[in-house]
Design a protein around this motif. Structure first.
Motif, PDB file in Angstrom:
ATOM      1  N   ILE A 164       0.839  -1.207   0.000  1.00 43.93           N
ATOM      2  CA  ILE A 164       0.000   0.000   0.000  1.00 43.93           C
ATOM      3  C   ILE A 164       0.871   1.253   0.000  1.00 43.93           C
ATOM      4  N   GLN A 165       1.976   1.207   0.717  1.00 43.83           N
ATOM      5  CA  GLN A 165       2.868   2.361   0.808  1.00 43.83           C
ATOM      6  C   GLN A 165       3.551   2.677  -0.517  1.00 43.83           C
ATOM      7  N   THR A 166       3.672   1.689  -1.403  1.00 47.64           N
ATOM      8  CA  THR A 166       4.347   1.926  -2.681  1.00 47.64           C
ATOM      9  C   THR A 166       3.374   2.268  -3.811  1.00 47.64           C
ATOM     10  N   MET A 167       2.089   2.267  -3.543  1.00 46.68           N
ATOM     11  CA  MET A 167       1.123   2.592  -4.590  1.00 46.68           C
ATOM     12  C   MET A 167       1.167   4.083  -4.905  1.00 46.68           C
ATOM     13  N   ASP A 168       1.063   4.413  -6.191  1.00 44.89           N
ATOM     14  CA  ASP A 168       0.998   5.816  -6.572  1.00 44.89           C
ATOM     15  C   ASP A 168      -0.454   6.217  -6.829  1.00 44.89           C
ATOM     16  N   ALA A 169      -0.659   7.472  -7.197  1.00 45.67           N
ATOM     17  CA  ALA A 169      -2.024   7.980  -7.364  1.00 45.67           C
ATOM     18  C   ALA A 169      -2.775   7.243  -8.461  1.00 45.67           C
ATOM     19  N   SER A 170      -2.077   6.885  -9.547  1.00 51.02           N
ATOM     20  CA  SER A 170      -2.753   6.192 -10.644  1.00 51.02           C
ATOM     21  C   SER A 170      -3.207   4.804 -10.220  1.00 51.02           C
ATOM     22  N   THR A 171      -2.402   4.141  -9.381  1.00 47.63           N
ATOM     23  CA  THR A 171      -2.782   2.817  -8.889  1.00 47.63           C
ATOM     24  C   THR A 171      -3.987   2.920  -7.963  1.00 47.63           C
ATOM     25  N   VAL A 172      -3.944   3.873  -7.046  1.00 47.50           N
ATOM     26  CA  VAL A 172      -5.075   4.079  -6.132  1.00 47.50           C
ATOM     27  C   VAL A 172      -6.336   4.398  -6.916  1.00 47.50           C
ATOM     28  N   GLY A 173      -6.192   5.239  -7.911  1.00 49.42           N
ATOM     29  CA  GLY A 173      -7.337   5.635  -8.708  1.00 49.42           C
ATOM     30  C   GLY A 173      -7.932   4.503  -9.526  1.00 49.42           C
ATOM     31  N   ALA A 174      -7.099   3.491  -9.839  1.00 50.07           N
ATOM     32  CA  ALA A 174      -7.565   2.364 -10.655  1.00 50.07           C
ATOM     33  C   ALA A 174      -8.347   1.337  -9.840  1.00 50.07           C
ATOM     34  N   ILE A 175      -8.237   1.394  -8.517  1.00 49.89           N
ATOM     35  CA  ILE A 175      -8.970   0.448  -7.667  1.00 49.89           C
ATOM     36  C   ILE A 175     -10.460   0.741  -7.770  1.00 49.89           C
ATOM     37  N   ALA A 176     -11.253  -0.303  -7.941  1.00 50.94           N
ATOM     38  CA  ALA A 176     -12.707  -0.126  -8.006  1.00 50.94           C
ATOM     39  C   ALA A 176     -13.198   0.462  -6.681  1.00 50.94           C
ATOM     40  N   PRO A 177     -14.016   1.503  -6.722  1.00 49.87           N
ATOM     41  CA  PRO A 177     -14.474   2.135  -5.467  1.00 49.87           C
ATOM     42  C   PRO A 177     -15.051   1.153  -4.461  1.00 49.87           C
ATOM     43  N   GLU A 178     -15.850   0.200  -4.944  1.00 54.57           N
ATOM     44  CA  GLU A 178     -16.469  -0.750  -4.019  1.00 54.57           C
ATOM     45  C   GLU A 178     -15.450  -1.657  -3.332  1.00 54.57           C
ATOM     46  N   SER A 179     -14.243  -1.735  -3.905  1.00 56.39           N
ATOM     47  CA  SER A 179     -13.210  -2.580  -3.303  1.00 56.39           C
ATOM     48  C   SER A 179     -12.484  -1.891  -2.157  1.00 56.39           C
ATOM     49  N   MET A 180     -12.811  -0.624  -1.902  1.00 58.97           N
ATOM     50  CA  MET A 180     -12.234   0.099  -0.769  1.00 58.97           C
ATOM     51  C   MET A 180     -12.915  -0.270   0.545  1.00 58.97           C
ATOM     52  N   ALA A 181     -13.996  -1.038   0.467  1.00 57.47           N
ATOM     53  CA  ALA A 181     -14.819  -1.304   1.644  1.00 57.47           C
ATOM     54  C   ALA A 181     -14.105  -2.051   2.755  1.00 57.47           C
ATOM     55  N   GLN A 182     -13.022  -2.763   2.417  1.00 56.09           N
ATOM     56  CA  GLN A 182     -12.301  -3.532   3.434  1.00 56.09           C
ATOM     57  C   GLN A 182     -10.940  -2.933   3.779  1.00 56.09           C
ATOM     58  N   LEU A 183     -10.669  -1.733   3.290  1.00 51.36           N
ATOM     59  CA  LEU A 183      -9.334  -1.151   3.510  1.00 51.36           C
ATOM     60  C   LEU A 183      -9.112  -0.795   4.976  1.00 51.36           C
ATOM     61  N   GLY A 184     -10.118  -0.269   5.649  1.00 49.19           N
ATOM     62  CA  GLY A 184     -10.039  -0.005   7.079  1.00 49.19           C
ATOM     63  C   GLY A 184      -8.858   0.851   7.491  1.00 49.19           C
ATOM     64  N   ASN A 185      -8.219   0.470   8.589  1.00 45.35           N
ATOM     65  CA  ASN A 185      -7.113   1.256   9.134  1.00 45.35           C
ATOM     66  C   ASN A 185      -5.905   1.315   8.207  1.00 45.35           C
ATOM     67  N   ASN A 186      -5.840   0.394   7.250  1.00 41.19           N
ATOM     68  CA  ASN A 186      -4.709   0.390   6.319  1.00 41.19           C
ATOM     69  C   ASN A 186      -4.695   1.609   5.410  1.00 41.19           C
ATOM     70  N   VAL A 187      -5.759   2.408   5.453  1.00 37.22           N
ATOM     71  CA  VAL A 187      -5.774   3.633   4.662  1.00 37.22           C
ATOM     72  C   VAL A 187      -4.626   4.540   5.081  1.00 37.22           C
ATOM     73  N   MET A 188      -4.162   4.405   6.315  1.00 38.99           N
ATOM     74  CA  MET A 188      -3.058   5.246   6.797  1.00 38.99           C
ATOM     75  C   MET A 188      -1.770   4.987   6.025  1.00 38.99           C
ATOM     76  N   ASP A 189      -1.677   3.831   5.355  1.00 43.37           N
ATOM     77  CA  ASP A 189      -0.454   3.480   4.629  1.00 43.37           C
ATOM     78  C   ASP A 189      -0.391   4.091   3.230  1.00 43.37           C
ATOM     79  N   ILE A 190      -1.489   4.677   2.776  1.00 45.20           N
ATOM     80  CA  ILE A 190      -1.462   5.338   1.466  1.00 45.20           C
ATOM     81  C   ILE A 190      -0.635   6.615   1.587  1.00 45.20           C
ATOM     82  N   GLN A 191       0.346   6.764   0.710  1.00 46.16           N
ATOM     83  CA  GLN A 191       1.202   7.941   0.751  1.00 46.16           C
ATOM     84  C   GLN A 191       0.391   9.198   0.427  1.00 46.16           C
ATOM     85  N   PRO A 192       0.761  10.344   1.011  1.00 50.64           N
ATOM     86  CA  PRO A 192       0.007  11.579   0.771  1.00 50.64           C
ATOM     87  C   PRO A 192      -0.197  11.907  -0.704  1.00 50.64           C
TER      88      PRO A 192
END
Length: 279
Positions: A132-160
């Protein structure tokens, strides 16, 4: 020459111990038709060194459910050059429990956006912090919105800077605990339009430090009912740009305890219109 005469029925007749004898250079000679007929059990029987010689084109010929079963043990032996051959269907079939070890940073970097879009909520929820820490904006943007439902606390690992890939639909799909884990640098990079889907509960869950990252555009895109959830410690961190977007209706929605958090220098930034509407 002999390999060119093989067909899927011939391979199907061979015991698994026999299939393990194929070498890498021989695997490269197998036709797409033969590869497409391999079962997960047969695929699992192949020598790992032979699997490492598969090309992206050959991998694309494999059955989409080849990794949903015994074949999953071969996934880690695919070369980085072969990974782009994986189809969205093949990726979606991979058990979520295997994701934290199989979906590496290298894997996320080489697969196509449509494959990333096929990742399920359970798979996203099982990604390692390192990935998660190595994902860039394009990778994050490519994730299907509904697949964010289980991300939970791991959202903190997304780089600014990667948080810029988050859309309003992504934000809407996040579980409540994700908002507790967000930090200021992420919100600073979030498209202001995404603030329009924040609920009052989402705002209440944010750390006071996040308010330092609110811009005027962030404030203006919030729904009116969310200002009732602003905290006293949070408003005390709003910068002049954010303060310039406040109007009297927003302050009127804030509880008195919240208003007590404004600092002297912030009061000086409030417009005469706002001050004139104070009760």
């Amino acid at each position: 020459d002999a390999l060119s005469a093989l067909d899927s029925s011939m391979l199907a007749a061979m015991p698994n111990d026999t299939l393990s004898g194929f070498q890498g250079y021989q695997i490269q000679s197998l036709s797409d038709d033969i590869l497409g007929e391999l079962s997960g059990e047969q695929f699992a029987a192949l020598n790992p060194s032979a699997i490492s010689e598969l090309t992206a084109e050959q991998v694309s010929a494999l059955s989409p459910d080849i990794f949903n079963g015994d074949g999953i043990q071969q996934f880690e032996h695919l070369s980085s050059d072969a990974l782009p051959g994986l189809s969205p269907e093949a990726i979606a079939s991979i058990p979520a429990h295997a994701v934290d070890t199989l979906f590496t940073s290298e894997f996320m970097e080489v697969i196509d956006a449509d494959v990333i879009g096929a990742l399920t909520a359970d798979q996203i929820g099982n990604l390692s912090s390192e990935v998660i820490q190595t994902m860039d904006a394009s990778t994050v943007g490519a994730i299907a919105p509904e697949s964010m439902a289980q991300l939970g606390n791991n959202v903190m690992d997304i780089q600014p800077d990667a948080f810029a890939g988050m859309t309003a639909d992504h934000i809407s799909a996040l579980p409540e605990e994700a908002f507790d884990a967000m930090h200021a640098g992420q919100i600073a990079n979030l498209d202001p339009s995404a603030m329009s889907v924040f609920t009052a509960d989402n705002i209440a869950a944010l750390s006071p430090d996040i308010y330092m990252s609110f811009s005027a555009d962030h404030i203006e895109n919030l729904q009116p009912e969310t200002f009732a959830s602003f905290s006293d410690m949070g408003v005390g961190r709003l910068d002049p740009d954010a303060l310039s977007a406040l109007d009297s209706s927003m302050l009127a929605a804030m509880p008195n305890d919240t208003l007590s958090g404004f600092q002297g220098y912030q009061i000086q930034s409030l417009s005469d219109d706002i001050l004139g509407e104070l009760s």
